[in-house]
Write a protein that holds these residues in place. Sequence first.
Motif, PDB file in Angstrom:
ATOM      1  N   LEU A 152       0.823  -1.206   0.000  1.00 53.48           N
ATOM      2  CA  LEU A 152       0.000   0.000   0.000  1.00 53.48           C
ATOM      3  C   LEU A 152       0.861   1.261   0.000  1.00 53.48           C
ATOM      4  O   LEU A 152       0.573   2.226  -0.724  1.00 53.48           O
ATOM      5  N   GLN A 155       2.306   1.710  -3.449  1.00 55.46           N
ATOM      6  CA  GLN A 155       1.371   1.975  -4.546  1.00 55.46           C
ATOM      7  C   GLN A 155       0.629   3.297  -4.391  1.00 55.46           C
ATOM      8  O   GLN A 155       0.401   4.007  -5.381  1.00 55.46           O
ATOM      9  N   ILE A 156       0.229   3.654  -3.163  1.00 55.09           N
ATOM     10  CA  ILE A 156      -0.632   4.836  -3.003  1.00 55.09           C
ATOM     11  C   ILE A 156      -0.055   5.864  -2.033  1.00 55.09           C
ATOM     12  O   ILE A 156      -0.695   6.883  -1.761  1.00 55.09           O
ATOM     13  N   ASN A 160      -2.171   7.802   2.334  1.00 59.86           N
ATOM     14  CA  ASN A 160      -3.353   7.106   1.823  1.00 59.86           C
ATOM     15  C   ASN A 160      -3.419   5.673   2.339  1.00 59.86           C
ATOM     16  O   ASN A 160      -4.506   5.135   2.591  1.00 59.86           O
ATOM     17  N   ALA A 161      -2.255   5.038   2.504  1.00 61.96           N
ATOM     18  CA  ALA A 161      -2.228   3.681   3.046  1.00 61.96           C
ATOM     19  C   ALA A 161      -2.815   3.653   4.455  1.00 61.96           C
ATOM     20  O   ALA A 161      -3.560   2.730   4.819  1.00 61.96           O
TER      21      ALA A 161
END
Length: 395
Positions: A152, A155-156, A160-161
């Motif tokens: 997470l 990727q984000i 945001n995770a």
Amino acid sequence: MMQVLLCGGAVVTLSMGIRHGFGLWLQPITQEMGWSRESFAMAIAIQNIAWGIMGIFAGMVADRFGAFRVLLAGAAAYALGLAGMALSSTPLWFALTAGLLIGVAQAGTTYAVVFGVLGRQIPAARRSWAMGVIAATGSFGQFFMVPVEGALIAQIGWSNALLVLAMLVLIIVPLAFGLREPGLAGRSSAPREQSVAQAVTEAFRTPSFLLLTAGYFVCGFQVMFIGVHMPSYLKDYGLAPHVASYSLALVGLFNIFGTYLAGNLGQHFPKRYLLAGIYLARSVVTVAFLLVPLSPWSVYAFSAAMGFLWLSTVPLTNATVAQIFGVQHLSMLGGFVFFSHQVGSFLGVWLGGYLYDRSGSYDIVWYLSIALGIFAALINLPVREAALQRRPLAA
């Protein structure tokens, strides 16, 4: 019994799985926000001490009225803490959210509360085994959730995770319904063998309780130092970020077997000897890790060995407390023992950051961890596991 094990295990999987990955956020947050490692470590240290203090009171409420209400409040606090952690703009706000709020949340969603339900719902002959099962689910949470958290973040982004995790942790709310104890909740007028004050006084006058408590301090110091600072330690030596994620996942994977085995062995062998062996083995494994050349494979071997010993103290310590004192005040007494664990966690996390910032190395904390493991092994040997013989209370 199966419902209690499934729901309790799922709660611990989520709660412990998320918190075991906090070390993955150390470098992304400190680098983007311009904070020191000590500031991050202080927040996690506050989290551990808040967890320990509030665990005592969460245990009192759970013993008196059941775990259901405590779990609902804990889940809500966990979600708010994770969201606040993502949105914090200063070290102070980070300490209040990642530290204080999540610490309070963990007090209401982890072992002490769930173990109290197990103690009341599962016969003594199966209690150590059941606690081993629940501890193993916490380990599965680490094995499963740490790679998810790492992915997470990649990727984000780290903030945001955290928001995704804030939504995910609310799954604890429906799971809490499976841990309701209708015969316990609201039973304020039911006769009780001991008052809270009597139970606390008895425990702190019992040498074995104090020895178990001191040993648990060492457990907290060791696991939190490694869990939070290991990713940065490996990156400092030039190892790829995925090595840290895999290493923490291996700790969780092998701890599934270690905690389950410890719970089973606790049904057949003196728990004090098992605890002494676990603490001594941790020191031996750490010495070996520091002596061999550092490589991904040495990290994975260390993580597997340490994982086997990681939370295997949990079912043995709590089952011993139940064996000595009974289950009426188990969540509360477990909370006191766990407070010692969290004081150790506070020092392990904070000293790791403090000494690194001042010396540029984690060496001193590694050496201290080895010495404490030997100390814990020695003080668990004199523990007496027999149930206390109480005089009848005056009418």
